[in-house]
Design a protein around this motif. Sequence first.
Motif, PDB file in Angstrom:
ATOM      1  N   ASN A 191       0.417  -1.388  -0.538  1.00 38.85           N
ATOM      2  CA  ASN A 191       0.069  -0.293   0.531  1.00 38.85           C
ATOM      3  C   ASN A 191       1.127   1.251   0.028  1.00 38.85           C
ATOM      4  O   ASN A 191       1.850   1.420   0.288  1.00 38.85           O
ATOM      5  CB  ASN A 191      -0.960   0.207   1.455  1.00 38.85           C
ATOM      6  N   ASN A 192       0.290   2.520  -0.421  1.00 41.78           N
ATOM      7  CA  ASN A 192       0.960   3.442  -0.615  1.00 41.78           C
ATOM      8  C   ASN A 192       1.314   3.730   1.080  1.00 41.78           C
ATOM      9  O   ASN A 192       0.531   3.028   2.249  1.00 41.78           O
ATOM     10  CB  ASN A 192      -0.200   5.253  -1.229  1.00 41.78           C
ATOM     11  N   TRP A 193       2.327   5.066   1.086  1.00 39.63           N
ATOM     12  CA  TRP A 193       2.454   5.427   2.277  1.00 39.63           C
ATOM     13  C   TRP A 193       1.428   6.131   2.495  1.00 39.63           C
ATOM     14  O   TRP A 193       0.398   6.614   1.679  1.00 39.63           O
ATOM     15  CB  TRP A 193       3.447   6.832   2.542  1.00 39.63           C
ATOM     16  N   HIS A 194       1.198   5.946   4.285  1.00 38.35           N
ATOM     17  CA  HIS A 194      -0.057   6.557   4.732  1.00 38.35           C
ATOM     18  C   HIS A 194      -0.139   6.653   6.375  1.00 38.35           C
ATOM     19  O   HIS A 194       0.613   5.753   6.896  1.00 38.35           O
ATOM     20  CB  HIS A 194      -0.970   5.672   4.957  1.00 38.35           C
ATOM     21  N   ILE A 195      -1.143   7.448   6.944  1.00 40.37           N
ATOM     22  CA  ILE A 195      -1.111   8.261   7.838  1.00 40.37           C
ATOM     23  C   ILE A 195      -2.678   7.803   8.360  1.00 40.37           C
ATOM     24  O   ILE A 195      -3.529   8.478   8.320  1.00 40.37           O
ATOM     25  CB  ILE A 195      -0.583   9.271   8.187  1.00 40.37           C
ATOM     26  N   HIS A 196      -2.658   7.420   9.852  1.00 38.69           N
ATOM     27  CA  HIS A 196      -4.166   6.898  10.508  1.00 38.69           C
ATOM     28  C   HIS A 196      -4.080   7.606  11.546  1.00 38.69           C
ATOM     29  O   HIS A 196      -3.200   8.241  12.496  1.00 38.69           O
ATOM     30  CB  HIS A 196      -3.729   5.618  10.929  1.00 38.69           C
ATOM     31  N   THR A 197      -5.147   8.700  11.171  1.00 41.47           N
ATOM     32  CA  THR A 197      -5.738  10.293  12.390  1.00 41.47           C
ATOM     33  C   THR A 197      -6.186   9.765  13.054  1.00 41.47           C
ATOM     34  O   THR A 197      -7.425   8.823  12.844  1.00 41.47           O
ATOM     35  CB  THR A 197      -5.902  11.419  11.331  1.00 41.47           C
ATOM     36  N   ALA A 198      -6.809  10.232  14.446  1.00 40.79           N
ATOM     37  CA  ALA A 198      -7.318  10.443  15.577  1.00 40.79           C
ATOM     38  C   ALA A 198      -6.967  11.807  16.039  1.00 40.79           C
ATOM     39  O   ALA A 198      -5.846  12.514  16.330  1.00 40.79           O
ATOM     40  CB  ALA A 198      -7.170   8.893  16.416  1.00 40.79           C
ATOM     41  N   LYS A 199      -8.337  12.087  16.500  1.00 43.34           N
ATOM     42  CA  LYS A 199      -8.148  13.360  17.784  1.00 43.34           C
ATOM     43  C   LYS A 199      -7.405  12.514  18.899  1.00 43.34           C
ATOM     44  O   LYS A 199      -6.776  13.027  19.159  1.00 43.34           O
ATOM     45  CB  LYS A 199      -9.709  13.766  17.926  1.00 43.34           C
ATOM     46  N   ARG A 200      -8.500  11.087  19.296  1.00 43.30           N
ATOM     47  CA  ARG A 200      -7.376  10.739  20.208  1.00 43.30           C
ATOM     48  C   ARG A 200      -7.755   9.126  20.108  1.00 43.30           C
ATOM     49  O   ARG A 200      -9.088   8.623  19.395  1.00 43.30           O
ATOM     50  CB  ARG A 200      -8.619  11.152  21.802  1.00 43.30           C
ATOM     51  N   GLY A 201      -7.030   8.842  21.301  1.00 48.89           N
ATOM     52  CA  GLY A 201      -6.830   7.147  20.130  1.00 48.89           C
ATOM     53  C   GLY A 201      -6.527   6.733  18.391  1.00 48.89           C
ATOM     54  O   GLY A 201      -5.958   7.542  18.392  1.00 48.89           O
ATOM     55  N   GLY A 202      -7.013   5.576  18.640  1.00 49.45           N
ATOM     56  CA  GLY A 202      -6.681   5.530  16.631  1.00 49.45           C
ATOM     57  C   GLY A 202      -6.204   4.687  16.916  1.00 49.45           C
ATOM     58  O   GLY A 202      -5.408   4.117  17.093  1.00 49.45           O
ATOM     59  N   GLY A 203      -5.528   4.750  15.337  1.00 50.51           N
ATOM     60  CA  GLY A 203      -4.403   3.843  14.936  1.00 50.51           C
ATOM     61  C   GLY A 203      -4.792   2.559  13.748  1.00 50.51           C
ATOM     62  O   GLY A 203      -5.892   2.435  13.901  1.00 50.51           O
ATOM     63  N   GLN A 204      -3.692   1.067  14.030  1.00 48.97           N
ATOM     64  CA  GLN A 204      -3.799   0.145  13.689  1.00 48.97           C
ATOM     65  C   GLN A 204      -3.406  -0.680  14.078  1.00 48.97           C
ATOM     66  O   GLN A 204      -1.801  -0.434  14.804  1.00 48.97           O
ATOM     67  CB  GLN A 204      -3.436   0.293  12.207  1.00 48.97           C
ATOM     68  N   ILE A 205      -3.637  -2.307  14.532  1.00 47.59           N
ATOM     69  CA  ILE A 205      -2.915  -2.761  14.084  1.00 47.59           C
ATOM     70  C   ILE A 205      -2.774  -4.264  13.634  1.00 47.59           C
ATOM     71  O   ILE A 205      -4.300  -4.512  12.790  1.00 47.59           O
ATOM     72  CB  ILE A 205      -3.625  -4.343  15.652  1.00 47.59           C
ATOM     73  N   LEU A 206      -1.212  -4.997  13.507  1.00 53.34           N
ATOM     74  CA  LEU A 206      -1.726  -5.640  12.253  1.00 53.34           C
ATOM     75  C   LEU A 206      -0.780  -7.221  12.620  1.00 53.34           C
ATOM     76  O   LEU A 206      -0.166  -7.327  13.280  1.00 53.34           O
ATOM     77  CB  LEU A 206      -0.637  -5.682  11.282  1.00 53.34           C
ATOM     78  N   ILE A 207      -1.421  -8.220  13.006  1.00 54.99           N
ATOM     79  CA  ILE A 207      -1.167  -9.644  12.833  1.00 54.99           C
ATOM     80  C   ILE A 207      -0.925 -10.646  11.864  1.00 54.99           C
ATOM     81  O   ILE A 207      -1.714 -10.477  11.357  1.00 54.99           O
ATOM     82  CB  ILE A 207      -2.747  -9.824  13.843  1.00 54.99           C
ATOM     83  N   CYS A 208       0.485 -10.553  11.882  1.00 50.27           N
ATOM     84  CA  CYS A 208       0.111 -11.276  10.519  1.00 50.27           C
ATOM     85  C   CYS A 208       0.078 -13.207  10.698  1.00 50.27           C
ATOM     86  O   CYS A 208       0.688 -13.309  11.419  1.00 50.27           O
ATOM     87  CB  CYS A 208       2.299 -11.081  10.062  1.00 50.27           C
TER      88      CYS A 208
END
Length: 143
Positions: free
Chosen positions: A57-74
Motif C-alpha cells: 500500500n501507499n505511505w499513509h497515516i492513521h489520524t485520530a483526535k484521540r486513540g486510533g491507529g491500527q494493529i497488524l497481526i501477521c
Amino acid sequence: MKYLDREAFEKVNVFGMGVPNDAFAQYFIGRSFLAPLTGPESGLPLSNVTFEPGCRNNWHIHTAKRGGGQILICVAGEGWYQEEGKPAVSLVPGVVITIPAGVKHWHGAKADSWFSHIAISVPGEECGNQWLEPVSDEEYKAL
C-alpha cells in the motif's frame, strides 16, 4: 515461510483471501484482497488483508483526535512494514505490529511471497486515514 504459488498459499491462509480490494486499489501497487472478519456492528473492525507478491500500500497515516491507529497481526506468507525514517521490519506469521495514530508508514508483501495480515482499526475519536504517495520501486527493491 514464503509462498509464490497462490494455491499453496491459500491452504495456509486460514482466514481466506476474500474479494479483490477494489475500493482501495488506487492506494496499492499490485493487487490486494479483503476478507472482513467482523461487521460494523462489532465496534471493532477486523479484516484479513491479502497481498499478492510485490503488492504494497501507499505511505499513509492513521489520524485520530484521540486513540486510533491500527494493529497488524501477521497470519500467512511474508511481508514488510516500514515507518518513515526507520528500517523496514520483516513480517512473518505471529508478528504483531502496533501503529499509533500519526505515524507515516506502509506495509505489504515481499516481492517473492504472498502475504496476509489481520488489520484491526483501533477505536478512537475522529479516526481517519490519510493516503499519501506510493512506495517507490527504488525504496521497495532496496529491501
